[in-house]
Design a protein around this motif. Structure first.
Motif, PDB file in Angstrom:
ATOM      1  N   UNK A  76       0.841  -1.200   0.000  1.00 40.25           N
ATOM      2  CA  UNK A  76       0.000   0.000   0.000  1.00 40.25           C
ATOM      3  C   UNK A  76       0.880   1.255   0.000  1.00 40.25           C
ATOM      4  N   UNK A  77       1.942   1.229   0.801  1.00 43.17           N
ATOM      5  CA  UNK A  77       2.851   2.377   0.834  1.00 43.17           C
ATOM      6  C   UNK A  77       3.500   2.608  -0.516  1.00 43.17           C
ATOM      7  N   UNK A  78       3.900   1.523  -1.180  1.00 38.44           N
ATOM      8  CA  UNK A  78       4.490   1.661  -2.511  1.00 38.44           C
ATOM      9  C   UNK A  78       3.494   2.184  -3.518  1.00 38.44           C
ATOM     10  N   UNK A  79       2.235   1.740  -3.420  1.00 38.74           N
ATOM     11  CA  UNK A  79       1.205   2.229  -4.329  1.00 38.74           C
ATOM     12  C   UNK A  79       0.935   3.708  -4.139  1.00 38.74           C
ATOM     13  N   UNK A  80       0.891   4.143  -2.886  1.00 39.53           N
ATOM     14  CA  UNK A  80       0.668   5.567  -2.609  1.00 39.53           C
ATOM     15  C   UNK A  80       1.849   6.387  -3.129  1.00 39.53           C
ATOM     16  N   UNK A  81       3.067   5.871  -2.923  1.00 42.07           N
ATOM     17  CA  UNK A  81       4.245   6.595  -3.415  1.00 42.07           C
ATOM     18  C   UNK A  81       4.234   6.676  -4.946  1.00 42.07           C
ATOM     19  N   UNK A  82       3.885   5.569  -5.605  1.00 41.80           N
ATOM     20  CA  UNK A  82       3.839   5.575  -7.071  1.00 41.80           C
ATOM     21  C   UNK A  82       2.762   6.535  -7.577  1.00 41.80           C
ATOM     22  N   UNK A  83       1.616   6.563  -6.889  1.00 42.83           N
ATOM     23  CA  UNK A  83       0.558   7.494  -7.285  1.00 42.83           C
ATOM     24  C   UNK A  83       1.025   8.942  -7.127  1.00 42.83           C
ATOM     25  N   UNK A  84       1.719   9.224  -6.040  1.00 38.20           N
ATOM     26  CA  UNK A  84       2.232  10.583  -5.835  1.00 38.20           C
ATOM     27  C   UNK A  84       3.229  10.989  -6.899  1.00 38.20           C
ATOM     28  N   UNK A  85       4.100  10.056  -7.258  1.00 35.41           N
ATOM     29  CA  UNK A  85       5.086  10.362  -8.317  1.00 35.41           C
ATOM     30  C   UNK A  85       4.376  10.566  -9.652  1.00 35.41           C
ATOM     31  N   UNK A  87       1.304  11.573 -10.177  1.00 33.73           N
ATOM     32  CA  UNK A  87       0.579  12.857 -10.176  1.00 33.73           C
ATOM     33  C   UNK A  87       1.557  14.017 -10.345  1.00 33.73           C
ATOM     34  N   UNK A  88       2.740  13.897  -9.716  1.00 31.73           N
ATOM     35  CA  UNK A  88       3.707  14.993  -9.858  1.00 31.73           C
ATOM     36  C   UNK A  88       4.189  15.112 -11.306  1.00 31.73           C
ATOM     37  N   UNK A  89       4.341  13.970 -12.001  1.00 33.97           N
ATOM     38  CA  UNK A  89       4.714  14.031 -13.406  1.00 33.97           C
ATOM     39  C   UNK A  89       3.556  14.503 -14.280  1.00 33.97           C
ATOM     40  N   UNK A  90       2.329  14.160 -13.922  1.00 31.75           N
ATOM     41  CA  UNK A  90       1.170  14.492 -14.744  1.00 31.75           C
ATOM     42  C   UNK A  90       0.639  15.893 -14.492  1.00 31.75           C
TER      43      UNK A  90
END
Length: 155
Positions: A76-85, A87-90
């Motif tokens: 879950x932590x990895x998924x949240x981190x990937x989502x944050x990255x 969104x920052x790129x998008x």
């Protein structure tokens, strides 16, 4: 345990003895005044009961919910981190896309207002010098796959 052949008594200064008595605070730890079966009183080491050993810790099984939580936490932590990255790129693209959508909305709104106005201006300018022509067309056919006939009327 085993039976002892002696009687344990405490030494008090009032008891008569053949030699000078020791005071209770002078007796070292683990030594007591004992009366032997023949009536003789003497100091002796007495066995003390050893304290019971501390209980051996028994390993408890890990509950299933704890295992599941421990396994899901990094996921879950990895998924949240990937989502944050992501969104920052998008984010720059999303900002540009929202601006493009607003521009498209403005264009549609302008077209909805401007096209009818242009058509009305074109009709009024063209209608001043000439009359408009009306064409009427009548088409008839018999049956589903029959041949169609029609007439065109110019007025």
């Amino acid at each position: 345990m085993h039976e002892t052949a002696y009687e344990i008594t405490t030494l008090t200064p009032q008891q008569p003895t053949g030699h000078p008595a020791m005071l209770p605070h002078e007796i070292p730890p683990g030594v007591q005044m004992v009366t032997l079966p023949g009536g003789i009183r003497t100091l002796a080491y007495t066995p003390t009961q050893a304290p019971p050993p501390p209980p051996v810790p028994v390993s408890q099984p890990i509950p299933t919910w704890a295992k599941t939580t421990a396994l899901l936490t990094p996921t879950i932590g990895g998924g949240v981190a990937a989502a944050g990255i992501g969104i920052s790129y998008a984010a720059p693209g999303l900002i540009a896309m929202s601006q493009a959508l607003w521009a498209a909305v403005a264009l549609i709104a302008a077209a909805a207002v401007g096209v009818p106005m242009l058509l009305r201006l074109g009709r009024t300018a063209a209608g001043t010098g000439r009359s408009t022509m009306h064409i009427t067309q009548n088409i008839s056919a018999s049956g589903m796959f029959g041949k169609a006939n029609g007439t065109i009327n110019h007025r």
